[in-house]
Design a protein around this motif. Structure first.
Motif, PDB file in Angstrom:
ATOM      1  N   PRO A 102      49.921  49.698  35.194  1.00 15.55           N
ATOM      2  CA  PRO A 102      50.457  49.188  36.461  1.00 15.55           C
ATOM      3  C   PRO A 102      49.854  47.816  36.783  1.00 15.55           C
ATOM      4  O   PRO A 102      48.942  47.356  36.105  1.00 15.55           O
ATOM      5  N   LEU A 103      50.354  47.174  37.829  1.00 15.05           N
ATOM      6  CA  LEU A 103      49.750  45.932  38.305  1.00 15.05           C
ATOM      7  C   LEU A 103      48.353  46.227  38.843  1.00 15.05           C
ATOM      8  O   LEU A 103      48.072  47.346  39.290  1.00 15.05           O
ATOM      9  N   LEU A 104      47.483  45.229  38.840  1.00 14.50           N
ATOM     10  CA  LEU A 104      46.128  45.427  39.384  1.00 14.50           C
ATOM     11  C   LEU A 104      46.183  45.883  40.840  1.00 14.50           C
ATOM     12  O   LEU A 104      45.347  46.637  41.303  1.00 14.50           O
ATOM     13  N   TRP A 105      47.210  45.407  41.575  1.00  9.24           N
ATOM     14  CA  TRP A 105      47.324  45.760  43.004  1.00  9.24           C
ATOM     15  C   TRP A 105      47.667  47.239  43.183  1.00  9.24           C
ATOM     16  O   TRP A 105      47.480  47.791  44.236  1.00  9.24           O
ATOM     17  N   GLU A 106      48.239  47.827  42.122  1.00 12.92           N
ATOM     18  CA  GLU A 106      48.583  49.246  42.220  1.00 12.92           C
ATOM     19  C   GLU A 106      47.444  50.126  41.715  1.00 12.92           C
ATOM     20  O   GLU A 106      47.539  51.350  41.736  1.00 12.92           O
TER      21      GLU A 106
ATOM     22  N   GLY B 270      37.261  49.805  48.573  1.00 14.76           N
ATOM     23  CA  GLY B 270      35.815  49.966  48.504  1.00 14.76           C
ATOM     24  C   GLY B 270      35.259  50.008  47.099  1.00 14.76           C
ATOM     25  O   GLY B 270      34.049  49.930  46.900  1.00 14.76           O
ATOM     26  N   ARG B 271      36.131  50.109  46.104  1.00 15.61           N
ATOM     27  CA  ARG B 271      35.640  50.127  44.723  1.00 15.61           C
ATOM     28  C   ARG B 271      35.196  48.711  44.347  1.00 15.61           C
ATOM     29  O   ARG B 271      35.846  47.736  44.709  1.00 15.61           O
ATOM     30  N   THR B 272      34.085  48.575  43.621  1.00 10.62           N
ATOM     31  CA  THR B 272      33.669  47.217  43.244  1.00 10.62           C
ATOM     32  C   THR B 272      33.291  47.180  41.771  1.00 10.62           C
ATOM     33  O   THR B 272      33.075  48.202  41.129  1.00 10.62           O
ATOM     34  N   GLY B 273      33.194  45.966  41.259  1.00  4.31           N
ATOM     35  CA  GLY B 273      32.883  45.767  39.844  1.00  4.31           C
ATOM     36  C   GLY B 273      31.409  45.546  39.603  1.00  4.31           C
ATOM     37  O   GLY B 273      31.005  45.290  38.476  1.00  4.31           O
ATOM     38  N   PHE B 274      30.585  45.586  40.660  1.00  5.20           N
ATOM     39  CA  PHE B 274      29.155  45.347  40.465  1.00  5.20           C
ATOM     40  C   PHE B 274      28.389  46.060  41.565  1.00  5.20           C
ATOM     41  O   PHE B 274      28.956  46.425  42.597  1.00  5.20           O
ATOM     42  N   SER B 275      27.120  46.275  41.346  1.00  2.10           N
ATOM     43  CA  SER B 275      26.327  46.814  42.449  1.00  2.10           C
ATOM     44  C   SER B 275      25.032  46.017  42.551  1.00  2.10           C
ATOM     45  O   SER B 275      24.376  45.769  41.542  1.00  2.10           O
ATOM     46  N   VAL B 276      24.735  45.577  43.747  1.00  2.00           N
ATOM     47  CA  VAL B 276      23.495  44.830  43.990  1.00  2.00           C
ATOM     48  C   VAL B 276      22.779  45.541  45.129  1.00  2.00           C
ATOM     49  O   VAL B 276      23.403  46.275  45.910  1.00  2.00           O
TER      50      VAL B 276
ATOM     51  N   ASP C  18      43.736  38.779  49.548  1.00  4.11           N
ATOM     52  CA  ASP C  18      44.063  40.192  49.386  1.00  4.11           C
ATOM     53  C   ASP C  18      43.886  40.631  47.928  1.00  4.11           C
ATOM     54  O   ASP C  18      44.852  40.954  47.242  1.00  4.11           O
ATOM     55  N   PHE C  19      42.631  40.586  47.458  1.00  6.74           N
ATOM     56  CA  PHE C  19      42.385  41.041  46.091  1.00  6.74           C
ATOM     57  C   PHE C  19      42.221  42.552  46.082  1.00  6.74           C
ATOM     58  O   PHE C  19      41.635  43.125  47.000  1.00  6.74           O
ATOM     59  N   PRO C  20      42.716  43.204  45.010  1.00  2.00           N
ATOM     60  CA  PRO C  20      42.526  44.657  44.938  1.00  2.00           C
ATOM     61  C   PRO C  20      41.059  44.999  44.682  1.00  2.00           C
ATOM     62  O   PRO C  20      40.315  44.192  44.119  1.00  2.00           O
ATOM     63  N   ASP C  21      40.644  46.169  45.115  1.00  2.00           N
ATOM     64  CA  ASP C  21      39.260  46.619  44.901  1.00  2.00           C
ATOM     65  C   ASP C  21      39.212  47.406  43.598  1.00  2.00           C
ATOM     66  O   ASP C  21      39.806  48.484  43.493  1.00  2.00           O
ATOM     67  N   LEU C  22      38.492  46.875  42.617  1.00  2.00           N
ATOM     68  CA  LEU C  22      38.525  47.459  41.274  1.00  2.00           C
ATOM     69  C   LEU C  22      37.125  47.565  40.700  1.00  2.00           C
ATOM     70  O   LEU C  22      36.256  46.752  40.996  1.00  2.00           O
ATOM     71  N   SER C  23      36.942  48.555  39.814  1.00  2.00           N
ATOM     72  CA  SER C  23      35.678  48.668  39.106  1.00  2.00           C
ATOM     73  C   SER C  23      35.749  47.836  37.822  1.00  2.00           C
ATOM     74  O   SER C  23      36.820  47.391  37.419  1.00  2.00           O
ATOM     75  N   GLU C  24      34.613  47.665  37.174  1.00  2.00           N
ATOM     76  CA  GLU C  24      34.592  46.894  35.930  1.00  2.00           C
ATOM     77  C   GLU C  24      35.516  47.542  34.891  1.00  2.00           C
ATOM     78  O   GLU C  24      36.283  46.867  34.212  1.00  2.00           O
ATOM     79  N   VAL C  25      35.429  48.866  34.782  1.00  2.00           N
ATOM     80  CA  VAL C  25      36.237  49.528  33.756  1.00  2.00           C
ATOM     81  C   VAL C  25      37.730  49.402  34.054  1.00  2.00           C
ATOM     82  O   VAL C  25      38.549  49.255  33.151  1.00  2.00           O
ATOM     83  N   ASP C  26      38.113  49.403  35.350  1.00  2.00           N
ATOM     84  CA  ASP C  26      39.526  49.161  35.707  1.00  2.00           C
ATOM     85  C   ASP C  26      40.000  47.830  35.134  1.00  2.00           C
ATOM     86  O   ASP C  26      41.090  47.743  34.564  1.00  2.00           O
ATOM     87  N   VAL C  27      39.171  46.810  35.316  1.00  2.00           N
ATOM     88  CA  VAL C  27      39.571  45.457  34.941  1.00  2.00           C
ATOM     89  C   VAL C  27      39.607  45.311  33.413  1.00  2.00           C
ATOM     90  O   VAL C  27      40.568  44.786  32.845  1.00  2.00           O
ATOM     91  N   VAL C  28      38.555  45.821  32.764  1.00  2.00           N
ATOM     92  CA  VAL C  28      38.495  45.694  31.302  1.00  2.00           C
ATOM     93  C   VAL C  28      39.670  46.417  30.662  1.00  2.00           C
ATOM     94  O   VAL C  28      40.361  45.885  29.788  1.00  2.00           O
TER      95      VAL C  28
END
Ligand SMILES: *Cc1c(COP(=O)(O)O)cnc(C)c1O
Length: 485
Positions: free
Chosen positions: A15-19, A24-30, A50-60
């Motif tokens: 799907p599209l990244l927006w879908e 609240g999901r993020t690609g990093f934790s600090v 309006d960027f989607p909230d994604l984890s690193e694994v979602d993006v990769v």
């Protein structure tokens, strides 16, 4: 599942990244901030885009999956005739990425760009040697641009001699860009037919060559993969009437270190560095189409030219008869680095061997498939072989059906319906970089498809079955592309 099936298997939907993702999901934790948020920040940034909230694994996974929807020489055999889709060794990419080259600004003065100029100068000399010609210009930015450069050189030559001419002879086995390049230069293309052997007859050229004709544009090896075996005689006929011979050398992969273009009478040719000399192509560029000339045309080459004196390299505009500048800067430098690296790593003997193997591979396919597929010209071919769909017509199966079904077997289809001189053409160029096992698998797939044509033509008519999308309406796909999924 068939043992021939190659790179098909998992077809991943995406799907599209927006879908994807969720709030609240993020690609990093600090670590949590122990400093109060600054009001200035929120004023400037607001809620942010309006960027989607994604984890690193979602993006990769997203981008990796999208990359599997494509097919390239790094995925499998890509026998697209006329395009020389050979494997490009990664070392050449690596050299092109060296920071000193990749970061060089094209406006650097020569004293700060000695390495880049030296590389270009030496590449020109290597290309002189590979072709047998006297001088080379790296400026043209693609094959068709090289053709235009060649036409402008021929035009300038005749003009300088006060002998203006209006026509150019173009055989039916020339590449489609040839008449366009001639016309752009103001010449009227004069089409001529090849003979029943798929090559030009001397008499055909004699019949049309006259004092109004500036020369001929001949593709050699021609677009049906045959060497023009009367080329020397043809060049003599053209020269006797004051014309010049342009050779489209984009098919150089068949003849490196084997044919001396100057010796056979060619006055100017272009090369496709992105085909023969190791630059991945097919996505639209960048390319490089150097022109190589003999002594008659050298004074007209584009400026600035790279000159060498006492080990120092410089750019010189001091060539009064030059046709001028063809490119904003110097052409596509990244492609030149890869070509230089390729030539250095192959060596003279290696380049010759590459050509010999590309010819051997094409002839091997020709011999093994000619009892199955109709071969219009049954004679030794060069780097590519052209079949057609004549033997399949009884089952109402066409070239397009064969091409689509090949995808199910994990191969990129060959070039189809080109060249136009062979109706229903299936043009196969394996290149030297395929091993015998892979070529055998390809041959078996082609044989199996011919068998399927007899036994289950519907299977072919509805192919491909194992690809991301099925048979597209190609007109609508080109006019109204659906880019979302
Ligand atoms: C590919 C090709 C061209 C055109 O080259 P581009 O770089 O695409 O402009 C011209 N002639 C022949 C024979 C070719 O194979």
């Amino acid at each position: 599942m068939n043992k021939n099936l190659g790179t098909t298997g998992l077809i991943l939907n995406e799907p599209l990244l927006w879908e994807k993702g969720s709030k609240g999901r993020t690609g990093f934790s600090v670590p949590e901030s122990d400093v109060d948020a600054s009001p200035l920040d929120s004023e400037l940034v607001g809620d942010g885009p309006d960027f989607p909230d994604l984890s690193e694994v979602d993006v990769v996974r997203h981008y990796t999956r999208l990359s599997t929807w494509n097919f390239g020489v790094d995925t499998g055999m890509y026998p697209l005739g006329s395009c020389t889709m050979k494997y490009n060794p990664k070392t050449n990419e690596r050299q092109a990425r060296l920071p000193g080259f990749a970061g060089a600004h094209p406006l650097l003065p020569p004293q700060l760009a000695q390495g880049a100029l030296e590389l270009m100068y030496k590449l020109e000399r290597y290309l002189d040697e590979v072709t047998g010609m006297q001088a080379t210009s790296l400026q043209p930015a693609a094959g068709a641009h090289g053709e235009l450069a060649g036409m402008l050189l021929i035009y300038a030559y005749h003009k300088h001699r006060g002998d203006q001419r209006s026509k150019i002879i173009i055989p039916d086995t020339a590449h489609g860009t040839n008449p366009a390049s001639a016309a752009l230069c103001g010449y009227r293309p004069v089409p001529v037919k090849s003979n029943e052997n798929g090559v030009l007859s001397v008499e055909t050229i004699e019949a049309v060559m006259d004092a109004e004709t500036a020369g001929i544009m001949v593709t050699n090896p021609n677009t049906i993969g045959l060497f023009e075996d009367h080329i020397r005689e043809i060049c003599r006929v053209i020269h006797d009437k004051g014309g010049l011979v342009y050779c489209d050398g984009a098919n150089m992969n068949a003849i490196m270190g084997i044919v001396d273009m100057n010796e056979i009478g060619i006055d100017v040719l272009h090369l496709n560095l992105h085909k023969t000399f190791s630059t991945p192509h097919g996505g639209g560029g960048p390319g490089s189409g150097p022109v190589c000339v003999n002594d008659k045309l050298e004074p007209f080459l584009p400026v600035p030219r790279i000159v060498e004196k006492d080990g120092q390299y410089n750019l010189s505009e001091d060539f009064p008869r030059s046709i001028g500048k063809l490119d904003t800067f110097h052409g596509h430098f990244g492609v030149m680095i890869k070509a230089y690296s390729y030539i250095m790593s192959m060596g003279a003997a290696g380049l010759k061997k590459a050509s010999q193997l590309s010819v051997l591979n094409a002839n091997y396919i020709k011999e093994r498939l000619k009892s199955t597929y109709h071969l219009p010209h049954d004679r030794p071919c060069m780097h590519e072989v052209v079949f057609n769909d004549q033997n399949l017509q009884a089952y109402k199966i066409t070239t397009l059906d064969v091409a689509k079904r090949l995808m199910d077997y994990g191969f990129h289809p060959p070039t189809v319906y080109f060249p136009l001189v062979v109706p229903g053409a299936i043009m196969i160029e394996p290149t030297e970089t395929e091993c015998k096992q892979d070529i055998d698998r390809f041959i078996e797939a082609m044989q199996q498809i011919a068998q399927e044509a007899k036994e289950d033509p519907e299977l072919l008519k509805s192919a491909p079955h194992r690809s991301k999308v099925r048979r597209l309406d190609e007109t609508t796909a080109a006019r109204k592309p659906c880019l979302a999924n």
